[in-house]
Design a protein around this motif. Sequence first.
Motif, short mmCIF file in Angstrom:
data_model
loop_
_atom_site.label_atom_id
_atom_site.label_comp_id
_atom_site.label_asym_id
_atom_site.label_seq_id
_atom_site.Cartn_x
_atom_site.Cartn_y
_atom_site.Cartn_z
N THR A 92 10.36 11.56 77.94
CA THR A 92 10.07 11.38 79.12
C THR A 92 11.10 13.25 80.09
O THR A 92 11.94 13.11 79.70
CB THR A 92 11.67 10.25 79.90
OG1 THR A 92 10.99 9.34 79.01
CG2 THR A 92 11.56 10.67 81.11
N ILE A 93 10.27 13.06 80.93
CA ILE A 93 10.37 14.82 81.78
C ILE A 93 10.73 14.48 83.13
O ILE A 93 10.09 13.94 84.13
CB ILE A 93 8.97 15.41 81.87
CG1 ILE A 93 8.48 15.49 80.09
CG2 ILE A 93 9.48 16.89 82.27
CD1 ILE A 93 7.69 17.18 79.44
N ASP A 115 6.91 13.24 84.06
CA ASP A 115 7.04 11.57 85.03
C ASP A 115 8.22 11.31 85.92
O ASP A 115 7.61 10.11 86.31
CB ASP A 115 8.23 10.83 83.31
CG ASP A 115 7.43 11.21 82.00
OD1 ASP A 115 6.69 9.96 82.31
OD2 ASP A 115 7.93 11.52 81.37
N ILE A 116 8.95 11.99 86.28
CA ILE A 116 9.49 11.21 87.64
C ILE A 116 10.17 12.64 88.10
O ILE A 116 10.47 14.04 87.59
CB ILE A 116 11.18 10.94 86.95
CG1 ILE A 116 11.17 9.15 86.56
CG2 ILE A 116 12.22 10.82 88.25
CD1 ILE A 116 11.98 9.09 85.92
N ALA A 133 10.09 4.34 85.00
CA ALA A 133 8.29 5.18 84.74
C ALA A 133 8.03 4.66 83.86
O ALA A 133 7.59 5.52 82.23
CB ALA A 133 9.42 6.63 84.49
N GLU A 134 9.00 3.91 82.83
CA GLU A 134 8.25 3.01 81.97
C GLU A 134 7.23 2.26 82.23
O GLU A 134 6.72 1.74 81.44
CB GLU A 134 9.65 1.60 81.12
CG GLU A 134 10.78 3.00 80.23
CD GLU A 134 11.70 1.85 80.56
OE1 GLU A 134 12.00 0.38 79.76
OE2 GLU A 134 13.00 2.76 79.41
N ALA A 135 7.27 1.56 83.67
CA ALA A 135 6.34 0.95 83.46
C ALA A 135 5.02 1.52 84.21
O ALA A 135 3.56 0.66 83.90
CB ALA A 135 6.91 -0.39 85.08
N SER A 137 3.05 5.99 85.36
CA SER A 137 3.73 7.28 85.41
C SER A 137 3.39 8.34 86.59
O SER A 137 3.17 7.39 87.64
CB SER A 137 2.21 7.44 84.07
OG SER A 137 1.36 7.92 85.20
N GLY A 138 4.51 9.39 86.42
CA GLY A 138 4.75 10.00 87.62
C GLY A 138 5.74 9.42 88.99
O GLY A 138 4.73 9.04 89.93
N VAL A 139 6.84 8.90 88.90
CA VAL A 139 7.84 8.13 89.67
C VAL A 139 7.98 9.95 91.24
O VAL A 139 8.62 10.39 90.31
CB VAL A 139 8.99 7.16 89.58
CG1 VAL A 139 9.68 6.98 89.92
CG2 VAL A 139 7.66 6.19 88.22
N VAL A 140 7.48 8.73 92.19
CA VAL A 140 8.76 9.60 93.11
C VAL A 140 9.42 9.61 93.58
O VAL A 140 9.04 8.35 94.41
CB VAL A 140 6.96 10.89 93.50
CG1 VAL A 140 7.74 11.81 94.88
CG2 VAL A 140 5.99 11.10 93.16
N ASP A 141 10.62 10.28 94.15
CA ASP A 141 11.78 9.52 94.74
C ASP A 141 12.87 11.24 95.61
O ASP A 141 13.38 11.32 94.93
CB ASP A 141 13.18 8.59 94.16
CG ASP A 141 13.84 8.51 94.98
OD1 ASP A 141 14.18 8.72 95.85
OD2 ASP A 141 14.89 7.58 94.80
#
Length: 472
Positions: A92-93, A115-116, A133-135, A137-141
């Motif tokens: 996970t990156i 990933d995040i 991110a397990e569910a 790809s590409g989560v942004v906060d």
Amino acid sequence: MLDDPRPAAQRARAPRAFVKSFGCQMNVYDSQRMADLAAVEGYGEAATAEDADLIVLNTCHIRERASEKIYSELGKLRELKDKRGKVGRRTTIVVAGCVAQAEGAEILRRQPAVDIVVGPQSYHRLPQLLRAAEARSGVVDTDFPAEDKFAHLPPSAPAAVARRGVAAFVTVQEGCDKFCSFCVVPYTRGAEASRPVESIVAEIGRLTKAGVREVVLIGQNVNAYHGLDAAEERVGLAALIARAAAVPGVRRVRYATSHPNDMTDDLIAAHASVEALAPYLHLPVQSGSDRILLSMNRRHLASDYLAIVDRVRQARPDIALSSDFIVGYPGESDADFAATLALVRAVGFASSYAFKFSARPGTPAAEMAGQVDDTVKAERLAELQALLEHQKQTFNRACVGRRLEVLFEKPGRHDGQAIGRSPYQQAVFAEAPLSLTGAVAQVEIVDVRPNSLHGRVVSPASQEQDLISRAG
Ligand code: SAM
Ligand code: SF4
């Protein structure tokens, strides 16, 4: 599918996290807190990215090269992730910090292996983001949430604190409202906000119980600190320093980074009255030219800076001064640069940082007329750095023959040698037993090397006292 080439013991081991910090002290602190969050999620600490399942790059956006470095680093991590993916191993990156805040989803576009993406004000949500991110790809906060980030961070485990050393950063203030024309901080870190006094004092208490002896109170604009105390009154940095110095086990307090306009009378007075406050002040001036200071929106003149330096030196005559400088700011003429050199000569700095102006997208200075040619910037930088280096060596040489209180931090390069810090922030090497780590001893300085002082321990008198306070 290929076989997992790792030894069986490694295949069975708990996952590990590696957090790499770029840039300022604020990022070092945030990186440690992200490691604490990962620990709560079951990740041990990895020493390298190659050994980690969760890799966090905590990025810096202050200058152009800082963000370009991140993309080249991400390219290498993508190869690592692809290689592992072929043997069914997940990596996970995470990109955190100010590049994450400034570029957001653009990072995913430029490097889909990420990933995040999480900004400096929302990294306390890392556990939820890891699950998201397990569910997908590409989560942004990159929110600036209303909730208090610090209230959501788990306390650092004592073993992790001990590993990190006897000096610790504690973020007390974040963000900036000053909007200097060249700077991205107000955009990436948001508005100025101060942590409440009691939360900071409690954190310092936990750190000292785990062996910390020096606390560095940090903030983008730390002397603008105005946190609430237990009586819900707003107090400034001087009051916070007094509280920090009174925490059992604290031997030394420092603070960084300060703006000249927030050097209040009580803060200057603290340099005379608070014994644990180190005689060291990092006070960036950026330029010695009034014309450039005005264009930078620094809101003070060179003479104001010199007057502050005089007052600080009256309070603490031996104080070591340090600063940041920008050369080649738009419109900077030879005369402006000469004014910077003149200010440096007038002050006499113990150490300093000088940078070439870097146009940061979205800041007013990036669009200004009169951008300076890179060769001119490079020449000015070399000239300024040579002068600053000369002043640093002069300051260091003046320490020879003096007895300085050194806080020992770690073993030196060979057996029987230890490295510590002088009150003026210099690295000091001395023959000393490892048992002195975390203690303050008197060291007579006998020699100066380019980046360090060398001395001999003449009185470890405060060691006993230190051991007593540690036991208590
Ligand atoms: N708050 C501090 C102050 O008021 O000076 C500075 C914080 S900034 C994160 C650290 C240093 O980076 C600055 O003092 C400045 O010298 C340098 N810096 C910031 N923006 C820059 C830019 N666009 N180009 C070159 N150096 C820059
Ligand atoms: Fe940036 Fe410091 Fe100016 Fe704030 S005071 S905008 S952090 S240089």
